[in-house]
Design a protein around this motif. Structure first.
Motif, PDB file in Angstrom:
ATOM      1  N   PHE A 159       0.774  -1.201   0.081  1.00 31.54           N
ATOM      2  CA  PHE A 159       0.030  -0.030   0.004  1.00 31.54           C
ATOM      3  C   PHE A 159       0.799   1.346   0.083  1.00 31.54           C
ATOM      4  O   PHE A 159       0.457   2.238  -0.323  1.00 31.54           O
ATOM      5  CB  PHE A 159      -0.873   0.209   1.180  1.00 31.54           C
ATOM      6  CG  PHE A 159      -1.961  -1.216   0.979  1.00 31.54           C
ATOM      7  CD1 PHE A 159      -3.034  -1.064   0.347  1.00 31.54           C
ATOM      8  CD2 PHE A 159      -1.826  -2.236   1.946  1.00 31.54           C
ATOM      9  CE1 PHE A 159      -3.965  -2.224   0.226  1.00 31.54           C
ATOM     10  CE2 PHE A 159      -2.551  -3.331   1.931  1.00 31.54           C
ATOM     11  CZ  PHE A 159      -3.431  -3.369   0.972  1.00 31.54           C
ATOM     12  N   ASN A 160       2.308   0.918   0.237  1.00 30.27           N
ATOM     13  CA  ASN A 160       2.951   2.393   0.135  1.00 30.27           C
ATOM     14  C   ASN A 160       4.393   1.985   0.039  1.00 30.27           C
ATOM     15  O   ASN A 160       5.337   1.909   0.608  1.00 30.27           O
ATOM     16  CB  ASN A 160       2.825   2.918   1.810  1.00 30.27           C
ATOM     17  CG  ASN A 160       3.713   4.289   1.996  1.00 30.27           C
ATOM     18  OD1 ASN A 160       3.973   5.022   0.689  1.00 30.27           O
ATOM     19  ND2 ASN A 160       4.100   4.785   3.071  1.00 30.27           N
ATOM     20  N   LYS A 197     -13.180   6.487   9.497  1.00 27.75           N
ATOM     21  CA  LYS A 197     -12.189   5.456   9.161  1.00 27.75           C
ATOM     22  C   LYS A 197     -12.462   4.760   7.678  1.00 27.75           C
ATOM     23  O   LYS A 197     -11.479   4.575   6.974  1.00 27.75           O
ATOM     24  CB  LYS A 197     -12.211   4.064  10.031  1.00 27.75           C
ATOM     25  CG  LYS A 197     -11.705   4.221  11.342  1.00 27.75           C
ATOM     26  CD  LYS A 197     -11.749   3.133  12.373  1.00 27.75           C
ATOM     27  CE  LYS A 197     -11.535   3.358  13.740  1.00 27.75           C
ATOM     28  NZ  LYS A 197     -11.566   2.229  14.362  1.00 27.75           N
ATOM     29  N   LEU A 198     -13.588   4.656   7.283  1.00 26.47           N
ATOM     30  CA  LEU A 198     -13.998   4.270   6.114  1.00 26.47           C
ATOM     31  C   LEU A 198     -13.402   5.284   4.982  1.00 26.47           C
ATOM     32  O   LEU A 198     -13.062   4.896   3.886  1.00 26.47           O
ATOM     33  CB  LEU A 198     -15.468   4.186   5.879  1.00 26.47           C
ATOM     34  CG  LEU A 198     -16.180   2.935   6.512  1.00 26.47           C
ATOM     35  CD1 LEU A 198     -17.424   3.009   6.719  1.00 26.47           C
ATOM     36  CD2 LEU A 198     -15.654   1.685   5.879  1.00 26.47           C
ATOM     37  N   LYS A 199     -13.714   6.680   5.294  1.00 26.82           N
ATOM     38  CA  LYS A 199     -13.308   7.609   4.544  1.00 26.82           C
ATOM     39  C   LYS A 199     -11.584   7.439   4.296  1.00 26.82           C
ATOM     40  O   LYS A 199     -10.985   7.541   3.127  1.00 26.82           O
ATOM     41  CB  LYS A 199     -13.491   8.896   5.022  1.00 26.82           C
ATOM     42  CG  LYS A 199     -14.786   9.628   4.595  1.00 26.82           C
ATOM     43  CD  LYS A 199     -15.104  10.839   5.095  1.00 26.82           C
ATOM     44  CE  LYS A 199     -16.615  11.215   4.959  1.00 26.82           C
ATOM     45  NZ  LYS A 199     -16.818  12.385   5.916  1.00 26.82           N
ATOM     46  N   ALA A 200     -11.084   7.149   5.346  1.00 30.80           N
ATOM     47  CA  ALA A 200      -9.428   7.166   5.172  1.00 30.80           C
ATOM     48  C   ALA A 200      -9.229   5.589   4.308  1.00 30.80           C
ATOM     49  O   ALA A 200      -8.318   5.768   3.681  1.00 30.80           O
ATOM     50  CB  ALA A 200      -8.835   6.933   6.724  1.00 30.80           C
ATOM     51  N   LEU A 201      -9.977   4.871   4.657  1.00 33.64           N
ATOM     52  CA  LEU A 201      -9.699   3.512   3.795  1.00 33.64           C
ATOM     53  C   LEU A 201      -9.859   3.818   2.413  1.00 33.64           C
ATOM     54  O   LEU A 201      -8.918   3.243   1.409  1.00 33.64           O
ATOM     55  CB  LEU A 201     -10.668   2.478   4.151  1.00 33.64           C
ATOM     56  CG  LEU A 201     -10.523   1.103   3.527  1.00 33.64           C
ATOM     57  CD1 LEU A 201      -9.486   0.321   3.780  1.00 33.64           C
ATOM     58  CD2 LEU A 201     -11.893   0.194   3.890  1.00 33.64           C
ATOM     59  N   GLU A 233      -4.826   6.102  -3.305  1.00 34.60           N
ATOM     60  CA  GLU A 233      -3.409   6.482  -3.405  1.00 34.60           C
ATOM     61  C   GLU A 233      -2.465   5.428  -3.905  1.00 34.60           C
ATOM     62  O   GLU A 233      -1.713   5.415  -4.512  1.00 34.60           O
ATOM     63  CB  GLU A 233      -3.079   7.065  -2.092  1.00 34.60           C
ATOM     64  CG  GLU A 233      -1.656   7.368  -1.908  1.00 34.60           C
ATOM     65  CD  GLU A 233      -1.217   8.714  -1.881  1.00 34.60           C
ATOM     66  OE1 GLU A 233      -2.364   9.529  -1.720  1.00 34.60           O
ATOM     67  OE2 GLU A 233      -0.003   9.032  -1.910  1.00 34.60           O
ATOM     68  N   ALA A 234      -2.920   4.212  -3.186  1.00 41.59           N
ATOM     69  CA  ALA A 234      -1.989   3.038  -3.328  1.00 41.59           C
ATOM     70  C   ALA A 234      -2.096   2.430  -4.783  1.00 41.59           C
ATOM     71  O   ALA A 234      -1.199   1.896  -5.379  1.00 41.59           O
ATOM     72  CB  ALA A 234      -2.570   2.030  -2.208  1.00 41.59           C
ATOM     73  N   THR A 280     -15.825   0.118  -5.904  1.00 38.08           N
ATOM     74  CA  THR A 280     -16.157   0.762  -7.185  1.00 38.08           C
ATOM     75  C   THR A 280     -15.130   1.871  -7.631  1.00 38.08           C
ATOM     76  O   THR A 280     -14.743   2.307  -8.779  1.00 38.08           O
ATOM     77  CB  THR A 280     -17.656   1.092  -7.551  1.00 38.08           C
ATOM     78  OG1 THR A 280     -18.466  -0.125  -7.116  1.00 38.08           O
ATOM     79  CG2 THR A 280     -18.117   1.349  -8.825  1.00 38.08           C
ATOM     80  N   ASN A 281     -15.165   2.844  -6.387  1.00 37.57           N
ATOM     81  CA  ASN A 281     -14.242   4.048  -6.610  1.00 37.57           C
ATOM     82  C   ASN A 281     -12.801   3.559  -6.922  1.00 37.57           C
ATOM     83  O   ASN A 281     -12.377   4.508  -7.912  1.00 37.57           O
ATOM     84  CB  ASN A 281     -14.231   4.846  -5.222  1.00 37.57           C
ATOM     85  CG  ASN A 281     -15.434   5.373  -4.982  1.00 37.57           C
ATOM     86  OD1 ASN A 281     -16.332   5.755  -5.619  1.00 37.57           O
ATOM     87  ND2 ASN A 281     -15.781   5.807  -3.768  1.00 37.57           N
ATOM     88  N   LEU A 282     -12.478   2.621  -6.411  1.00 38.67           N
ATOM     89  CA  LEU A 282     -10.976   2.046  -6.606  1.00 38.67           C
ATOM     90  C   LEU A 282     -10.853   1.646  -8.174  1.00 38.67           C
ATOM     91  O   LEU A 282      -9.808   2.064  -8.580  1.00 38.67           O
ATOM     92  CB  LEU A 282     -10.792   0.903  -5.742  1.00 38.67           C
ATOM     93  CG  LEU A 282      -9.341   0.181  -5.820  1.00 38.67           C
ATOM     94  CD1 LEU A 282      -8.306   1.599  -5.473  1.00 38.67           C
ATOM     95  CD2 LEU A 282      -9.326  -1.006  -4.989  1.00 38.67           C
ATOM     96  N   LYS A 283     -12.060   1.104  -8.801  1.00 38.22           N
ATOM     97  CA  LYS A 283     -11.896   0.626 -10.298  1.00 38.22           C
ATOM     98  C   LYS A 283     -12.621   1.363 -11.222  1.00 38.22           C
ATOM     99  O   LYS A 283     -12.537   1.025 -12.299  1.00 38.22           O
ATOM    100  CB  LYS A 283     -12.204  -0.771 -10.318  1.00 38.22           C
ATOM    101  CG  LYS A 283     -11.344  -1.855  -9.321  1.00 38.22           C
ATOM    102  CD  LYS A 283     -11.657  -3.358  -9.706  1.00 38.22           C
ATOM    103  CE  LYS A 283     -11.057  -3.448 -10.653  1.00 38.22           C
ATOM    104  NZ  LYS A 283     -11.141  -4.867 -10.982  1.00 38.22           N
ATOM    105  N   LYS A 284     -12.965   2.572 -11.025  1.00 38.37           N
ATOM    106  CA  LYS A 284     -13.778   3.094 -11.815  1.00 38.37           C
ATOM    107  C   LYS A 284     -12.677   4.003 -13.052  1.00 38.37           C
ATOM    108  O   LYS A 284     -11.564   3.993 -12.729  1.00 38.37           O
ATOM    109  CB  LYS A 284     -14.681   4.371 -11.101  1.00 38.37           C
ATOM    110  CG  LYS A 284     -13.755   5.674 -10.486  1.00 38.37           C
ATOM    111  CD  LYS A 284     -14.723   6.537 -10.249  1.00 38.37           C
ATOM    112  CE  LYS A 284     -13.844   7.639  -9.640  1.00 38.37           C
ATOM    113  NZ  LYS A 284     -14.860   8.666  -8.693  1.00 38.37           N
TER     114      LYS A 284
END
Lengths: 308, 345
Positions: free
Chosen positions: B152-153, B190-194, B200-201, B341-345
């Protein structure tokens, strides 16, 4: 061409007028079972309530379409603003499919022309050669393509070997790889209709144009292309439409980092989301879009014929 | 004509009878791809005379979708992962194994006899268990790999060379461990941070792929690959200089289980098959093939000796805890779906 078909058709209809219903019945049954019924099912499912983890509850709901067009934030409780996510995914798919279609046309047209201008006895052999790679399953061809294009694959090895490159060209996991994969998957659908059109073309017309001092480029543009246009359009549609819904090439060659329409829909049924109504709604929107594009083509075609 | 009709009916009746007879000796398995040695199925057929048919799937979710779309009633047994057993039981897709129906039930290793995902083993028996973490190519990176930062980093050498599993559960569970937050969180911050961390990752990742997770490591296309321990071992055995990581933040543990499906057409044969798989010798054959742990007592003498010292199956002392993927409720899951979905859009 259209007139010829119509006059030929009317003779047939007169002969078989009595039994027309029965003669058409098989076609209607096939269309009904394999086209209408699945589409109707999709349409109905898109307006049903989602069941958690796949499946539907038989209650009317517009949630699927709401999800497609309305952005309600991460937690789904904000007021509706325009949802760009899915529009972006659709746009990406259209763009990729369009690029693949142009690539197919650029390679497919000269290929079809080449085959059509061979002596008649050789043409079946050339057409046969075009189809040979397509005896192999699409999945295997796509994976093979990936191995050819890899950083340490034969293509990069060869390019580095002859000194054209110093370090490997990154092709896998890029948009270009997806376009290449789509192009390769559907190339014969471009070649074959254009070949059929060019084969019927009367080359005496090209000779006449040359006699009248038309350059080769002018002859191609003003004489050959208009004559084979139906074949070109058919080829473009046959490549564009399946490219848009494809998910093998984007997943394997593009690295699946971004959804295409096909993979978005697949995710709703086979993935974690398990949102069947949304998958059905996205399919309906895709279907509607394709229909609109086809209608525009058809109308332009009709207009062009009227003007001619 | 009448005679022909009679003969036809007789033939039909005969063929139905023949089918029924054959059905007594059948077993239909719905299983993962590349997860069952053919020799073991042959052995089962040789011992019992039961003819085995097997269809395969490539993800828990695909199997669930297929069963819900109408395939239930076709298959006798399936092999869902831990969290999927809970989901399938909740969906009413599983039959209950009554007390005493399995002769070899006592062979189940005590630590797997009463798992959280199937209390009392009412529907399932252990098949294989292992972990999901990631492997790193040691030619590319020599530093410490036992941290989720690698995914992730990542350090500069590894950025852009990472393959993730194309699976929401595995990716978000690992991401939760990275952030030290619970799975199925309802805490909005926490969910927003995730969500932000994953966005980012993603810039560091080359691809999402599950089917070729092993191949991209062997071919060198990826220098880091999120992977199941058995696949990691196979990648190493196939010549890639890769090391499997046990992050100090923790890693995902999973167990695949053989379940008795509801409306199984050959229920008795299915039970025979479950008993067969609880024989140490037989399940050891699966472990030798798949390179995962067995969950049955007394397998060690039948196991390939190399498995006992397999680095992918023996976490170092400072490894974090192994955690199962949790099953979220509908409302919470909707947020995780949105993040994916946000991750893969």
């Amino acid at each position: 061409m259209a007139a010829g078909a119509a006059s030929g058709g009317s003779a047939t209809t007169d002969t078989y007028k009595e039994s027309r219903f029965w003669l058409l019945l098989p076609a209607w049954v096939v269309l009904g079972i394999f086209v209408l019924a699945p589409v109707m099912m999709m349409l109905i499912y898109s307006f049903l309530t989602k069941e958690f983890r796949g499946g539907v509850i038989w209650e009317l709901s517009f949630a699927a379409y709401d999800q497609f067009f309305c952005d309600r934030g991460l937690f789904g409780d904000e007021p509706c603003t325009i949802e760009w996510t899915y529009i972006q995914i659709f746009w990406r798919s259209i763009w990729q499919a369009g690029a693949a279609t142009l690539l197919s046309l650029a390679i497919g047209f000269p290929t079809a022309y080449f085959i059509a201008t061979r002596p008649e006895s050789q043409r079946p052999l050339w057409v046969f050669l075009i189809t040979i790679p397509y005896w192999v399953n699409l999945l295997i061809r796509t994976v093979s393509m990936k191995f050819l294009l890899r950083d340490q694959g034969p293509l990069n090895d060869a390019l580095i070997g002859i000194g054209l490159l110093d370090s490997p060209l990154h092709i896998v996991n890029t948009n270009f790889a997806v376009q290449l994969g789509l192009f390769y998957s559907y190339l014969p659908f471009m070649v074959l209709p254009i070949y059929a059109a060019v084969e019927r073309y009367n080359f005496a017309l090209s000779e006449a144009a040359a006699d009248l001092y038309a350059t080769k480029w002018t002859t191609l543009r003003r004489i050959l292309l208009p004559a084979v246009k139906p074949g070109v359009i058919a080829g473009c549609i046959l490549v564009f439409v399946p490219s848009m819904g494809s998910f093998l090439a984007p997943d394997l060659l593009g690295g699946a980092k971004n959804f295409m329409i096909g993979s978005l829909i697949e995710e709703q049924f086979k993935g974690n989301a398990g949102n069947w109504p949304f998958g059905a709604a996205a399919s309906m929107i895709l279907l509607t879009m394709v229909l609109i594009i086809l209608l525009i083509f058809a109308r332009q075609q009709a207009k062009a014929e009227k003007e001619a | 004509m009448k005679q022909m009709l009679k003969t036809g009916v007789a033939a039909l009746a005969l063929s139905i009878a023949a089918n029924a007879a054959a059905a007594e000796g059948k077993l239909v398995i719905y299983h993962w791809f590349e997860y069952m040695p053919q020799e073991l199925l042959d052995k089962f057929t040789a011992e019992t005379g039961i003819e085995v048919t097997m269809d395969t799937y490539d993800s828990n979710e695909a199997m669930l979708a297929s069963l819900k779309a109408g395939a239930i009633g076709t298959y006798d047994v399936a092999v869902p992962g831990d969290y999927m057993v809970t989901i399938m039981a909740g969906e009413g897709l599983l039959d209950t194994i009554a007390e005493g129906e399995l002769q070899n039930k006592g062979n189940i290793a005590p630590e797997w006899a009463d798992p959280s995902f199937d209390p009392g083993r009412k529907h399932s028996i252990p098949y294989q268990w292992g972990s999901t973490s990631f492997s790193v190519n040691r030619d590319v990176y020599q530093g410490d790999i036992n941290t989720t930062d690698i995914l992730f980093n990542p350090p500069a050498e590894l950025s852009g060379k990472i393959n993730m599993l194309d699976s929401q559960g595995e990716v978000t569970a690992m991401a939760s461990l990275h952030l030290g937050m619970e799975q199925c969180s309802t805490d909005r911050e926490k969910l927003k941070a995730l969500n932000a961390m994953l966005q980012e990752a993603k810039g560091h990742w080359a691809s999402f792929n599950s089917d070729t997770a092993k191949e991209v490591l062997v071919s060198g296309d990826a220098a880091v690959g999120q992977i199941y321990d058995g696949f990691g071992a196979k990648a190493r055995e196939e010549g890639a200089n890769v090391e499997y990581a046990f992050p100090t933040q923790g890693y995902v543990v999973w167990m695949d289980n053989v379940v008795l499906l509801k409306d199984a057409p050959n229920r008795d044969n299915a039970l025979k098959f479950l008993d067969f798989l609880l024989e140490p010798e037989n399940i050891a054959a699966v472990s030798n093939f798949a390179r995962y742990g067995a969950g049955v007592k007394g397998v060690s003498e039948f196991l390939d000796p190399a498995l006992a010292t397999l680095p992918e199956a023996n976490p170092p002392a400072d490894a974090g805890a192994g955690v199962f993927i949790e099953v979220c409720d509908e409302q919470t899951q909707a947020v995780y779906d949105q993040i994916w979905t946000n991750l893969k859009k």
